[in-house]
Design an enzyme around this catalytic site. Structure first.
Site, PDB file in Angstrom:
ATOM      1  N   CYS A  54      -0.483   4.020 -10.918  1.00 34.60           N
ATOM      2  CA  CYS A  54       0.585   3.238 -10.303  1.00 34.60           C
ATOM      3  C   CYS A  54       1.101   2.180 -11.277  1.00 34.60           C
ATOM      4  O   CYS A  54       1.827   2.510 -12.209  1.00 34.60           O
ATOM      5  CB  CYS A  54       0.115   2.650  -8.982  1.00 34.60           C
ATOM      6  SG  CYS A  54       1.488   2.320  -7.875  1.00 34.60           S
ATOM      7  N   HIS A 112      -1.560   7.247  -6.064  1.00 33.81           N
ATOM      8  CA  HIS A 112      -2.951   6.769  -6.106  1.00 33.81           C
ATOM      9  C   HIS A 112      -3.927   7.915  -5.837  1.00 33.81           C
ATOM     10  O   HIS A 112      -4.308   8.147  -4.693  1.00 33.81           O
ATOM     11  CB  HIS A 112      -3.161   5.679  -5.052  1.00 33.81           C
ATOM     12  CG  HIS A 112      -2.500   4.391  -5.413  1.00 33.81           C
ATOM     13  ND1 HIS A 112      -3.126   3.414  -6.143  1.00 33.81           N
ATOM     14  CD2 HIS A 112      -1.246   3.942  -5.169  1.00 33.81           C
ATOM     15  CE1 HIS A 112      -2.296   2.400  -6.328  1.00 33.81           C
ATOM     16  NE2 HIS A 112      -1.153   2.686  -5.749  1.00 33.81           N
ATOM     17  N   GLU A 114      -6.974   8.065  -6.361  1.00 38.28           N
ATOM     18  CA  GLU A 114      -8.336   7.625  -6.022  1.00 38.28           C
ATOM     19  C   GLU A 114      -8.650   7.735  -4.531  1.00 38.28           C
ATOM     20  O   GLU A 114      -9.806   7.782  -4.135  1.00 38.28           O
ATOM     21  CB  GLU A 114      -8.572   6.181  -6.491  1.00 38.28           C
ATOM     22  CG  GLU A 114      -7.797   5.082  -5.756  1.00 38.28           C
ATOM     23  CD  GLU A 114      -6.413   4.793  -6.344  1.00 38.28           C
ATOM     24  OE1 GLU A 114      -5.832   5.708  -6.984  1.00 38.28           O
ATOM     25  OE2 GLU A 114      -5.906   3.673  -6.157  1.00 38.28           O
TER      26      GLU A 114
HETATM   27  N1  GLN Z   1       3.580  -3.501  -8.465  1.00 35.08           N
HETATM   28  C1  GLN Z   1       3.985  -2.162  -8.699  1.00 35.08           C
HETATM   29  C2  GLN Z   1       5.026  -1.687  -7.695  1.00 35.08           C
HETATM   30  O1  GLN Z   1       5.198  -2.269  -6.664  1.00 35.08           O
HETATM   31  C3  GLN Z   1       2.790  -1.235  -8.693  1.00 35.08           C
HETATM   32  C4  GLN Z   1       2.113  -1.152  -7.369  1.00 35.08           C
HETATM   33  C5  GLN Z   1       0.740  -0.572  -7.451  1.00 35.08           C
HETATM   34  O2  GLN Z   1       0.157  -0.479  -8.527  1.00 35.08           O
HETATM   35  N2  GLN Z   1       0.180  -0.189  -6.325  1.00 35.08           N
HETATM   36  O3  GLN Z   1       5.698  -0.718  -7.941  1.00 35.08           O
END
Ligand code: GLN
Length: 531
Positions: free
Chosen positions: A382, A508, A510
């Site tokens: 992410c 994600h 994970e």
């Molecule tokens: N802050 C980034 C976004 O909002 C990444 C978010 C995250 O890593 N979950 O896109």
């Protein structure tokens, strides 16, 4: 008849109630029962989405995009319980529902009260899950510690359920602490008090799980049994484990916890199948090689912030027959000038996890640059993928000041930015791209190789996106785009051309990993790091 198990905790927090509840789930599933798990959080937030990791550890995201307590992650790793928004209940959510009903006039002029209206709403939500025809047993973990003011309506609901559905259908499992004082003397008094507290509310526990440094001897169990009215055979030891939490269900199994539960619920004792978990745990404990992963983030001083990532790395260790050592690196150290070689030199692979806000971001960029230039395996999740894009734009394309607009809205090169349709959004709760969606992976890429098929389904939780305006320039310079949304409009994954193993993903991975089924990208990352 549907069966329910309420799991409560006494004495103090952090005894491992989530793992205990999930372990019961593992064991019942191993005997062929279909289970569902519910977490109750007695806080007033509607969900965990707006809470800082400092408050509450990781936010776990379900397929349907609910931002929930990290215990749902434990349930997902230990069981196959269906998990959606409905499996996470908070005080805030219950009150919101009741107040909305009151405003709609649904209570027909009555005075709306905690008992029965709040408790009825809690009960309705639990029974809705439990009554699903595909579920035999529902395990409800009541967050907090018995004696907390906030937990009272939930414990009252548990009491009513036991009373209304019968003790043969509803069990109370209580996790308590047996501390050790002056050397190795184990003390039962806190457990006696905690059960007393529970009984004052009207709940007689059926099973006690006593968290302790070592196994309780017979005398100790006898003493606890006589003070608490719990039969001695149902007073079990919940001992500390050193290597892996996946040993915990196996330890409970040895103490026949699953047998006791089934007997009390009047269910047949089908054969248990814990062989697979057992052999993975043993393989992990006896692994000869250790792989060191440096995780470079901003909340590294907190134990539970990256819980699902920590666990997914261990699962991949099990899958590759190696031990995984996770070095948590405070990203700010890198930006304050500590040489990357000093902090990252001993790592076999580098992982940059998700995150929000400015702090530590420059340090993460240094970590990505170090991994790229030194050809160390890199896994960006992410924010970790967005970092990969920013770093590449700055150092390879030479776009000075390239950034994500999350940190610098005025950047001359917004390589990561908001989608135009999102730009007007000002509310913080529930306005992100959330939940499960598909990514189409391209052949000949690390991501495709890891999954082994084109379309992969993973969960999202972010606002910002790879900016398509820079796609061509970045690709030409060697940042491969390896996955897209099904309509081809959004970039979902990237990799460095000519690098031994690198992958950045906007989703994600994970959240879907299990010890018995390691997530493919984590598996591939650990395999590359082990080499
Ligand atoms: N802050 C980034 C976004 O909002 C990444 C978010 C995250 O890593 N979950 O896109």
């Amino acid at each position: 008849m549907k069966k329910y198990i309420f799991v409560t905790g006494g004495v103090c927090s952090s005894l491992g109630k989530g793992i205990a509840a999930a372990s019961i789930g593992t064991l019942l599933e191993s005997r062929g029962f279909r289970i569902s798990m519910i977490k109750i959080d007695p806080y007033l937030n509607v969900d965990a989405g707006t809470m800082s990791p400092y408050q509450h550890g990781e936010v776990y995201v379900t397929d349907d995009g609910a931002e929930t307590d990290l215990d749902l992650g434990n349930y997902a790793r230990f069981t196959s319980s269906p998990l959606s928004r409905a499996n996470s209940i908070t005080t805030g959510q219950i009150y919101q529902t009741v107040i909305n009903k009151e405003r709609e006039g649904k209570y027909l002029g009555k005075t709306v009260q905690v008992i029965p209206h709040i408790t009825d709403e809690i009960k309705a939500q639990i029974l809705k899950i439990g009554n699903n025809p595909d579920i035999d047993i529902t395990i409800v973990e009541v967050g907090g510690t018995v004696g907390d003011i906030e937990s009272i309506p939930f414990l009252e609901t548990a009491r009513q359920c036991i009373h209304e559905l019968g003790r043969e259908n509803v069990l109370s499992v209580h996790l308590t602490l047996v501390p050790t004082v002056s050397g190795d003397e184990m003390k039962t008094k806190p457990t006696q008090h905690s059960v007393k507290e529970l009984r004052e509310i009207g709940i007689q526990p059926d099973i006690l799980l006593c968290r302790a440094k070592k196994e309780l001897d017979e005398g100790m169990r006898k003493k606890i049994a006589s003070f608490t009215n719990v039969e001695m055979a149902s007073v079990l030891s919940a001992i500390d484990v050193n290597t892996t939490i996946y040993e915990i269900p196996l330890i409970y199994h040895q103490q026949r916890l699953d047998e006791i539960v089934l007997k009390k619920l009047g269910l047949d004792l089908r054969p248990a199948h814990v062989e697979d978990l057992h052999s993975r745990v043993e393989g992990y404990k006896n692994a000869k090689q250790t792989v060191t992963i440096a995780m470079v983030g901003k909340y590294v001083d907190l134990h539970d912030t990256y819980k699902s990532i920590d666990e997914a790395l261990v699962h991949a260790g099990m899958g590759n027959q190696v031990r995984v050592r996770i070095l948590k690196i405070y990203a700010e150290k890198l930006e304050k000038g500590v040489p990357p070689q000093e902090l990252l030199g001993s790592a076999d692979g580098i992982l940059v996890p998700g995150g929000f806000g400015e702090r530590g971001m420059e340090g993460m960029i240094i970590a990505a640059q170090y991994a790229r230039e030194n050809k160390k395996p890199y896994f960006g999740i992410c924010l970790g993928m967005q970092i990969m894009v920013v770093e590449f734009a700055r150092h390879v394309l030479g776009l000075d000041g390239a950034h994500t607009t999350e940190v610098n809205p005025q950047t001359p090169h917004p390589v990561v930015s908001l989608l135009e349709e999102q730009e007007g959004i000002t509310k913080m709760g529930g306005t992100m791209r959330l939940g499960r969606s598909a990514t189409h992976t391209l052949p000949g890429t690390k991501i495709r190789e890891a999954y082994g098929h084109e379309v992969v389904w993973e969960r999202h939780r972010h606002r910002y996106e790879f900016s398509n305006k820079y796609r061509e320039a970045l690709e030409t310079a060697g940042l491969k785009i390896t996955g897209f949304t099904p309509d081809g409009t959004l970039v979902e994954s990237t990799e460095w051309e000519g690098h031994p193993w690198s992958t950045g993903v906007q989703f994600h991975p994970e959240f879907t990993s299990k010890p018995t089924a390691p997530q493919p990208l984590f598996n591939a990352f650990i395999a590359a790091s082990a080499q």
